[in-house]
Design an enzyme around this catalytic site. Structure first.
Site, mmCIF file in Angstrom:
data_model
loop_
_atom_site.group_PDB
_atom_site.id
_atom_site.type_symbol
_atom_site.label_atom_id
_atom_site.label_comp_id
_atom_site.label_asym_id
_atom_site.label_seq_id
_atom_site.Cartn_x
_atom_site.Cartn_y
_atom_site.Cartn_z
ATOM 1 N N ASP A 17 -9.218 0.342 0.379
ATOM 2 C CA ASP A 17 -8.330 -0.212 -0.731
ATOM 3 C C ASP A 17 -8.951 -0.408 -1.965
ATOM 4 O O ASP A 17 -10.217 -0.652 -2.078
ATOM 5 C CB ASP A 17 -7.500 -1.669 -0.303
ATOM 6 C CG ASP A 17 -6.406 -1.998 -0.889
ATOM 7 O OD1 ASP A 17 -5.418 -1.684 -0.258
ATOM 8 O OD2 ASP A 17 -6.444 -2.337 -2.259
ATOM 9 N N ALA A 76 -8.039 5.470 -3.437
ATOM 10 C CA ALA A 76 -7.366 6.198 -2.188
ATOM 11 C C ALA A 76 -7.576 7.722 -2.385
ATOM 12 O O ALA A 76 -8.298 8.651 -1.420
ATOM 13 C CB ALA A 76 -6.148 5.929 -2.042
ATOM 14 N N ASP A 104 -0.556 4.061 3.317
ATOM 15 C CA ASP A 104 0.310 3.133 2.887
ATOM 16 C C ASP A 104 0.292 2.691 1.471
ATOM 17 O O ASP A 104 0.113 1.515 1.232
ATOM 18 C CB ASP A 104 0.598 1.913 3.946
ATOM 19 C CG ASP A 104 1.340 1.096 3.773
ATOM 20 O OD1 ASP A 104 2.539 1.316 3.133
ATOM 21 O OD2 ASP A 104 1.749 -0.114 3.973
ATOM 22 N N CYS A 123 7.187 3.473 0.164
ATOM 23 C CA CYS A 123 8.031 2.402 -0.060
ATOM 24 C C CYS A 123 8.747 2.354 -1.334
ATOM 25 O O CYS A 123 9.161 1.535 -1.944
ATOM 26 C CB CYS A 123 7.478 0.919 0.104
ATOM 27 S SG CYS A 123 5.932 1.012 -1.172
HETATM 28 N N1 SAH Z 1 -0.789 -1.332 4.287
HETATM 29 C C1 SAH Z 1 -0.633 -2.514 3.586
HETATM 30 C C2 SAH Z 1 0.014 -2.853 2.383
HETATM 31 C C3 SAH Z 1 -0.359 -1.745 1.280
HETATM 32 S S1 SAH Z 1 0.251 -2.284 -0.397
HETATM 33 C C4 SAH Z 1 -0.235 -3.626 4.815
HETATM 34 O O1 SAH Z 1 0.339 -3.139 5.785
HETATM 35 O O2 SAH Z 1 -0.417 -4.737 4.180
HETATM 36 C C5 SAH Z 1 -0.650 -0.951 -1.391
HETATM 37 C C6 SAH Z 1 -1.892 -1.127 -1.253
HETATM 38 O O3 SAH Z 1 -2.742 -0.283 -2.029
HETATM 39 C C7 SAH Z 1 -2.491 -2.467 -2.231
HETATM 40 O O4 SAH Z 1 -3.344 -3.188 -1.451
HETATM 41 C C8 SAH Z 1 -3.178 -1.985 -3.569
HETATM 42 O O5 SAH Z 1 -4.301 -2.777 -3.726
HETATM 43 C C9 SAH Z 1 -3.561 -0.615 -2.925
HETATM 44 N N2 SAH Z 1 -3.820 0.387 -3.868
HETATM 45 C C10 SAH Z 1 -3.055 0.610 -5.160
HETATM 46 N N3 SAH Z 1 -3.430 1.851 -5.617
HETATM 47 C C11 SAH Z 1 -4.594 2.336 -4.957
HETATM 48 C C12 SAH Z 1 -5.446 3.359 -5.036
HETATM 49 N N4 SAH Z 1 -5.573 4.252 -6.217
HETATM 50 N N5 SAH Z 1 -6.406 3.473 -4.227
HETATM 51 C C13 SAH Z 1 -6.514 2.838 -3.196
HETATM 52 N N6 SAH Z 1 -5.788 1.744 -2.992
HETATM 53 C C14 SAH Z 1 -4.601 1.287 -3.977
#
Ligand code: SAH
Length: 436
Positions: A272, A308, A339, A379
């Site tokens: 994350d 990511a 996600d 989402c």
């Molecule tokens: N899978 C999680 C929800 C994910 S929400 C659950 O079930 O609880 C999306 C997440 O992506 C957030 O925690 C956010 O910090 C992260 N995020 C946003 N942009 C990102 C990026 N470019 N690389 C990695 N993480 C990212």
């Protein structure tokens, strides 16, 4: 009461069961008070119902009743009834137990309560009032009363504390005042601001002042269980690497998917971009290792603070530089969860979002071992299930992997979807088996 004339398009939309009128659908900039009740009229002057007016948002009016001329007292009486109905539905759809005691109790338009969202985390309830018309003292009081009336009393009575939690982005869009500090209600002399809640038998820390949304992504709670089930079945059907099944949870937040996969894998990495989310994930891991050591048997879990896209690119490049054969490589995974946050926050952002989903899914498919499981989510409500499936298909074709779609899933049923209001059906979760 003010009346608001809307154009033909908006009138048709409302008559077909939608609740929103956009600012661009109004004949003229209204003089109604921010947050007041207004009667909507079609271009012929026929009433369409009563709506909450917002002076700031692009959604200028949200229909709260098909009856025109509703007074504030009548609106509040409806709110009281609808909250009771929403709670009753949750009692049947998501009954609380020791293994599951967190769910959404009110989901705005999906419960016919535009601008009101509430989640329960064990003994805490988090309320969000998201429009000018609902972020008001009278709605707060009706909510608190309705929850107290619904709380079990006498033997087995549970503690209850209600907090209001602002949403920074919506607050700015709607120009809402910051809610007053302090709990709205508590059965305890010192209202707790943290708790521990349970999902599918796993435990998670909750802190009123931390995290995103109301704190956790409860819409995914049944998808966590489905992902763990699918991965368990896949790994039992074939031999994984010598070190046991490995999983990667991309955009892990506080470890929802990662911890569920840790029940069935030997190694899990949660990735994350948010350090504080991963710190919470680590605390959740420790909590489960301490209380349920048998649930997370022998799984090595680690967290990686990274972007990511960059992280998957790096893994993909490394795997290819090693010239790894899919069947032998140690660098491949038995399961990958994707996600990411809603890439398409508006219609205009859809094209870029589709490119983002394509890239993540392409990299993930390349990194999965034969027979591996892909759990891929979107989402963004601007992207339909069909569009999302097509993107994953395009990624499969580019990766030259045959992908079997095993399950097409959505948000848990405590986040109901109104068929005539497609925005309420935003979450798409595909569980796929990747062939050799
Ligand atoms: N899978 C999680 C929800 C994910 S929400 C659950 O079930 O609880 C999306 C997440 O992506 C957030 O925690 C956010 O910090 C992260 N995020 C946003 N942009 C990102 C990026 N470019 N690389 C990695 N993480 C990212």
């Amino acid at each position: 009461m003010f009346t608001l004339s809307v154009n033909r398009r908006a009138a048709d939309r409302l008559r077909s069961g939608h609740l929103w009128t956009y600012r661009s659908d109004l004949a003229a900039e209204p003089e109604a008070e921010p947050g007041s009740l207004v009667t909507l009229l079609d271009p012929r002057g026929l009433p369409l119902g009563t709506a909450l007016y917002s002076s700031a948002s692009q959604i200028a009016a949200r229909l709260v009743s098909s009856r025109p001329g509703l007074t504030r007292a009548e609106y509040l009486a409806d709110v009281r009834i609808r909250i009771a109905e929403a709670l009753d539905l949750r009692r049947r759809l998501a009954p609380s137990s020791a293994a599951n005691n967190a769910h959404r109790i009110i989901f705005s338009e999906a419960d016919n309560l535009p601008g009101i969202v509430a989640d329960r985390y064990n003994d805490l309830v988090l309320l969000q009032l998201l429009t000018q018309g609902t972020a008001q003292e009278d709605v707060r009081s009706v909510f608190v009363e309705a929850l107290r009336a619904a709380a079990p009393s006498g033997e087995g009575q549970r503690e209850l504390t209600i907090w209001e939690r602002p949403d920074a982005r919506v607050g700015e869009l709607e120009q809402l005042p910051a809610p007053a500090r302090g709990a709205l209600f508590s059965t305890q002399a010192a209202p707790p601001s943290s708790t521990i809640f349970a999902l599918n038998g796993l435990r998670f820390h909750y802190d009123v002042a931390a995290g995103q949304k109301t704190g956790a992504f409860l819409d995914q709670r049944l998808n966590y269980a489905a992902a763990a089930r699918a991965v368990a079945e896949a790994v039992s059907a074939r031999r994984s690497g010598a070190d046991g099944p490995r999983a990667l949870d991309v955009c892990s937040y506080q470890g929802g998917f990662a911890l569920h996969l840790a029940k069935v894998c030997a190694q899990v990495t949660g990735v994350d971009a948010s350090r504080s989310a991963l710190e919470a994930a680590e605390r959740n891991l420790t909590l489960n290792q301490t209380h349920h050591p048998s649930l997370l048997t022998d799984c090595q879990v680690d967290w990686m603070e990274a972007d990511a896209f960059a992280y998957l690119r790096h893994l993909d490049d490394t795997a290819r530089a090693g010239g790894s054969r899919p069947s032998s490589s140690k660098s491949l995974f038995d399961a990958i969860v994707l996600d990411p946050p809603a890439f398409a926050k508006s219609r205009r952002a859809v094209e870029g979002a589709l490119r983002g989903y394509k890239e993540l899914n392409l990299r993930a498919l390349r990194l999965l071992a034969p027979g591996g499981t892909l759990i891929t989510n979107s989402c963004s409500h601007h992207i339909s299930m069909e569009e999302f499936t097509a993107v994953v298909a395009a990624a499969a074709s580019d990766a030259r992997r045959k992908v079997q779609l095993l399950e097409r899933r959505a948000a848990a049923p405590d986040h109901p979807e109104i068929l005539t209001l497609p925005e309420t059906g935003y979450l798409k979760c595909l569980i796929c088996r990747v062939e050799g």
